[in-house]
Motif scaffolding. Sequence first.
Motif: not given
Lengths: 247, 298, 277, 250, 250
Positions: B5-15, D48-50, D69-76
């Motif tokens: 992903a462009k940013g790995i959001v989830n902490r567990t995932d990151h770890r 944001r599946l893209t 679409l902002r990066d800071s969005v919590d996608t989960l």
Amino acid sequence: ASGGRLTLTGSSTIAPLILEVAKRFESQHPGVRINVQTGGSSRGINDVRLGLADIGMVSRALKASEKDLSAYLIARDGIGIITHKNNPVRNLTGDQIVGIYSGKIRNWEEVGGSNLPITVINKAEGRSTLELFLQHFSLRNSQINAQVVIGDNQQGIKSVSAIAGAIGYVSIGTAEYEENHGTPIKLISMEGEIPTSENVAKGRYQFSRQLNLVVRNTPVGLAKEFIAFAQSDAVKDIIEAQFFVAP
Amino acid sequence: MSWIAKGIVNRTDHRLSMMLAVLSAGAALLLTLIVLFLIKESWPFLSSRWHSGSWFDWLQYQGWYPQENRFGMAPMLLASLAVTLGALIVALPVGLASAIYLQFYANPKVARTFRLLLTLLAGVPSVVFGLWGLTRIVPLIALWQPPGASLLAAILVLSLMVLPTIALTSAAALASVSGELLHGGIALGMRRKTQILHIMLPAARSNIFGGVLLATARALGETMAVLMVAGNVVQFPAGLFDPVRVLTANIALEMSYAMGDHRASLFASGLLLTAMVWLLSWGSYRVTRNGREAGQYG
Amino acid sequence: MVDRLFGWLMSGCAALVVSLLLWVLGDVLIEGVAHFSWSFLFTEPEDSGRSGGIAPILVSTLWILSIALVTALPLGLGVAVWLSEFAAGRRRFSDIARVTLDILAGVPSIVYGLFGNAFFSIYLGLGFSLLSGGLTLALMILPVFVRTCESGLRAVNDEWRRGALALGMARSAAIWHILLPAARPAIGAGLVLGIGRATAETAALVFTSGYVDRMPESPLDSGRALAVHIYDLSMNVTGGDSAAYASALVLVVLIVLLNTLAQSLLEDWFKRRVFVS
Amino acid sequence: MRVRDLEVGYGDKTVLSQVSLDIYKGCITALIGPSGCGKTSFLSTLNRLTDHSDARVAGQILFDGQDLLRDSVDTLGLRRRIGMIFQRPNPFPLSIRRNLELPLKEHGIRDRQVRYRKIEKVLKDVGLWEEVSDRLDASALALSGGQQQRLCIARALVLEPEVLLMDEPCSALDPISSGIVEELILRLRGRYTVVIVTHNLAQARRVANYAGFFWMTERVGKLIEFGLCRHLFEAPRHALTAAYVSGARG
Amino acid sequence: MRVRDLEVGYGDKTVLSQVSLDIYKGCITALIGPSGCGKTSFLSTLNRLTDHSDARVAGQILFDGQDLLRDSVDTLGLRRRIGMIFQRPNPFPLSIRRNLELPLKEHGIRDRQVRYRKIEKVLKDVGLWEEVSDRLDASALALSGGQQQRLCIARALVLEPEVLLMDEPCSALDPISSGIVEELILRLRGRYTVVIVTHNLAQARRVANYAGFFWMTERVGKLIEFGLCRHLFEAPRHALTAAYVSGARG
Ligand SMILES: Nc1ncnc2c1ncn2[C@@H]1O[C@H](COP(=O)(O)OP(=O)(O)OP(=O)(O)O)[C@@H](O)[C@H]1O
Ligand SMILES: Nc1ncnc2c1ncn2[C@@H]1O[C@H](COP(=O)(O)OP(=O)(O)OP(=O)(O)O)[C@@H](O)[C@H]1O
Ligand SMILES: [Mg+2]
Ligand SMILES: [Mg+2]
């Protein structure tokens, strides 16, 4: 002495023998641990020099370049020429052997046998038996024209027993055992000298090699004790059971 | 699909990602260490060749007499190739045929037994194969063309050893071809032979190829069994009945007695073997990738 | 007609293979059974292995194998997951990793032995020990194990990944709950390959776990593996052939048992994960 | 939900550009258009599946006042609020119960009783309860295609999302299953915001309040027309729409 | 072709029974009905594809005066005369040319020139010639779905069969490809006898001369009604047919 560890590395020919010796030694010295590892004679020398092993096992005399070590003879191993059991030839002269190994004699007919091509079995470069053989017959390895090259003793026996026209050289004790247990090989005499363990022991057979334990300096402590034990009469039966000749 | 992903959001995932990356890096490091070790140990030999300006001498025939400082590896290299190629030539058709039988002809019960046998065989240690070859195959050949211990013996024993690999992977490859293709063939009134040879085999080709690659690597790397039956004479293989020595057998035969340059030369031959396997897998990687990209089939 | 012939040809080849297999296995069986007895499994070797049993050797073998598997399994699975699930963005890097693994899968085992000796035994000071041997084998089976698991993971239906993503599941959860169970045939195959290779290995162990045939007391003891024992008996010990065959028989049976056990454990573990909440 | 000037591309190929439309709460919006015009790509940007393919996305999608679409969005968290159903049913290779339980656990619902109650509720919602309540621990893969698809819908609903994206949810199903799923979608109207991609124009007409028509011009997908479903089908403003709506075979 | 009292089962489960109908030469016969009622099974008996599964078949199928279910029938020859197209395009993973050449070779056409002429002809027949003539040696898998399906039809046609069995030939295709294939089927009318299974009732109406409706009663498929297509759709004699034709969503 109670407790203590000893590591031996080196020749795979000596290893089974020393393993049995070590077992007996351990049973007489509770708490002592003796670890026997194989890998070959030069590995034994190498490891002793590097201090990785307390004692090295070397199945030949030390060379001039190895005089920094001291060797203790524990047994001898006669080397005999063997052929397939069905081969009628009983004796070869030194010249004939040289002729066969250098590829000048190619058929058993030429040395009084039946019409059968000779398969020359030689040992691999670096093996102490090979060096001894070359020395004994004043040959260089590049002069030898072999059809099969082998590593360990038993491979030699198996190869000779599998090929009707084969000739090879192996440890006499081993060959005797196999001969008696129905393996189709036979020891033949060389220049009239009959290869038996007994003759080796009595010095009536020249072609033999030393089995040595080597250490860096003079041995002390447990190593000294073990070497003394291995040279003593207390292990004579083991040496014979492993088909070697006590010195 | 990539997860990245462009940013790995989830902490567990990151770890997890970090942990696995560290793990992989560690494994990669260790494995790199092996290659470095090989190079280091063979360096004395390689550099002495380099300095004497005879970099490729070892490839030219000058005999293998390490005690006399003559290190001609070319015959052994060639023997390794010949043995491997020969084993493949024998094992490939027979292994493929077995896979075809397993997949298209055998009834389930027979197939199960056959499969079990093949896995059993894969579990037989190579020493036992060597022993078997030496006591059964070599005498047979010796009856006909002494000494018996020969290129042919090595090929036969090796091909038996790689047969299970080829048969099992090919059967799996054939099984994974979609049944729709088979139905297509049947509906066109094709004979079974045509369906198998012209449709199923080409369709399973790339997976079969993978199994063959595995078998090739195994054949190239096999030591003990070949050592016991090949005769181990260092010479260019001129005929099937000539004894030959392969690179791996050379290492096993001499390593325990070798010192100095001799020892380094054995490591160099290990390096050579590794390079060959690398060429092989790189080549196959290129072939399969090109195949995939162009969508090109026979 | 041609078709019939083709069928016969295929069956003929299979029959040939079967008869060869039976020949080899039969030899092992006949020669092995002759020397085998139950006490063979439970006594110490005597007289260089010509008589007595293989109890300490079996124990050493199992030690080495467990060490190898306990190390290689999680490590390998981790690397496989990383390669297939996380490294995809770094295409070049993962390609290099893959090719490296392929190379290492082909390095002759004797080279692993020499490396293990230099690195584990000497450099890390583990000496000749079951631990050095096990770790060396772990390295040896790692590449093949990683590659099989990785291709298994890759083959897992992408729709499940997408499904998990669309549900807002963390990747770690998707991997743990869905992808690994789905890739279990490949993981099982990798395991079988690894067990087979590790159990039958000789060359890599001579220089690492060693030659001592005493009952090991700890993983830091030296111990002789079954395959080393077979090699020694058949190549070095006069009159050791029948004991060698009996040991080979034990080895073959051991491998089959271990494979079955590993497979069923794997199935069991996954089944619990799949169906029980 | 307001989409503004959305542009999607893969690598250096743009597949969708200048898409602006509003998705109304509680309504069903149908998207139609020929294959390859970017409908799936469009849908994937909405949750944001893209992120997980090599897609480039530019533009704005306002959801609840912020640009998702902002990066800071919590996608989960976002994906919990915006569920998605795919063309081919993709139940996990787990038991039916686990399929529904996993997302709940993932989103922190620890209490087993609560989970079971939610599961029962959604299974009843999608009309699966009678059919499977006696074999919740059987593998979901053993269900028929239609049942699988309904299970997937249930799996999305169990998280109580606000928006549901559906990518040709019926096209892999036989007509009877397809009919059942369609009825289900109709029942969701009002409670959920639904965006549905379909090739079946008749279906679009039957279920949707709003409809959008995508078409490819010069290899780039564009939104040609968007409006009330009735208008789009009965009085299309654009010639292309008229041609597609009358001519395309479904 | 006359089918009489056909019964098909798998293991000890009967899936189709008492099916009798006539298939007229040069006409298109459409078979409709819900999923699982045995349409594919029925089609497979017509070219003895059932031989290759564990199906039991009883009854009579008269083709050219002889019962094609008899054991002595040369199935290879039979399948040459009765071609089949499957739901999902299944081109062989070979080049386009090889896909068409293989069946020809298999049926003894040795002359390369003859083969090429036939290949060109069928590719023109299915409208692929312009699209692929410049890349006959490229992989057939690189074609789009619709092209693949047309290639499969070409592959069946190249053997010059008398009858063509089609099992939902369009259901895996997008509407545009589907339209092309449908037109192709229409063009075959008169020259070939076609039996087509479809879930798309509109399609059945558009292409077929005759139609048959299958339905499951007590878990066994039966042929409920058979007749002219027009009659079946506009004036069904049976209540079930009427319900299905009007109610089923396609
Ligand atoms: N991951 C990807 N990488 C590169 N290109 C892609 C990717 N996904 C889709 N495309 C391309 O983007 C374009 C639009 O694809 P998309 O799947 O959005 O169309 P669609 O309207 O959903 O078509 P369909 O009706 O067939 O599902 C196509 O040309 C496709 O080839
Ligand atoms: N090879 C087989 N073995 C056992 N049962 C089968 C087999 N093939 C089909 N069946 C069963 O026979 C019944 C009829 O299947 P068939 O595929 O003929 O239906 P269909 O009308 O073609 O359905 P669909 O519209 O989904 O294609 C189904 O219940 C199916 O499960
Ligand atoms: Mg799409
Ligand atoms: Mg069907």
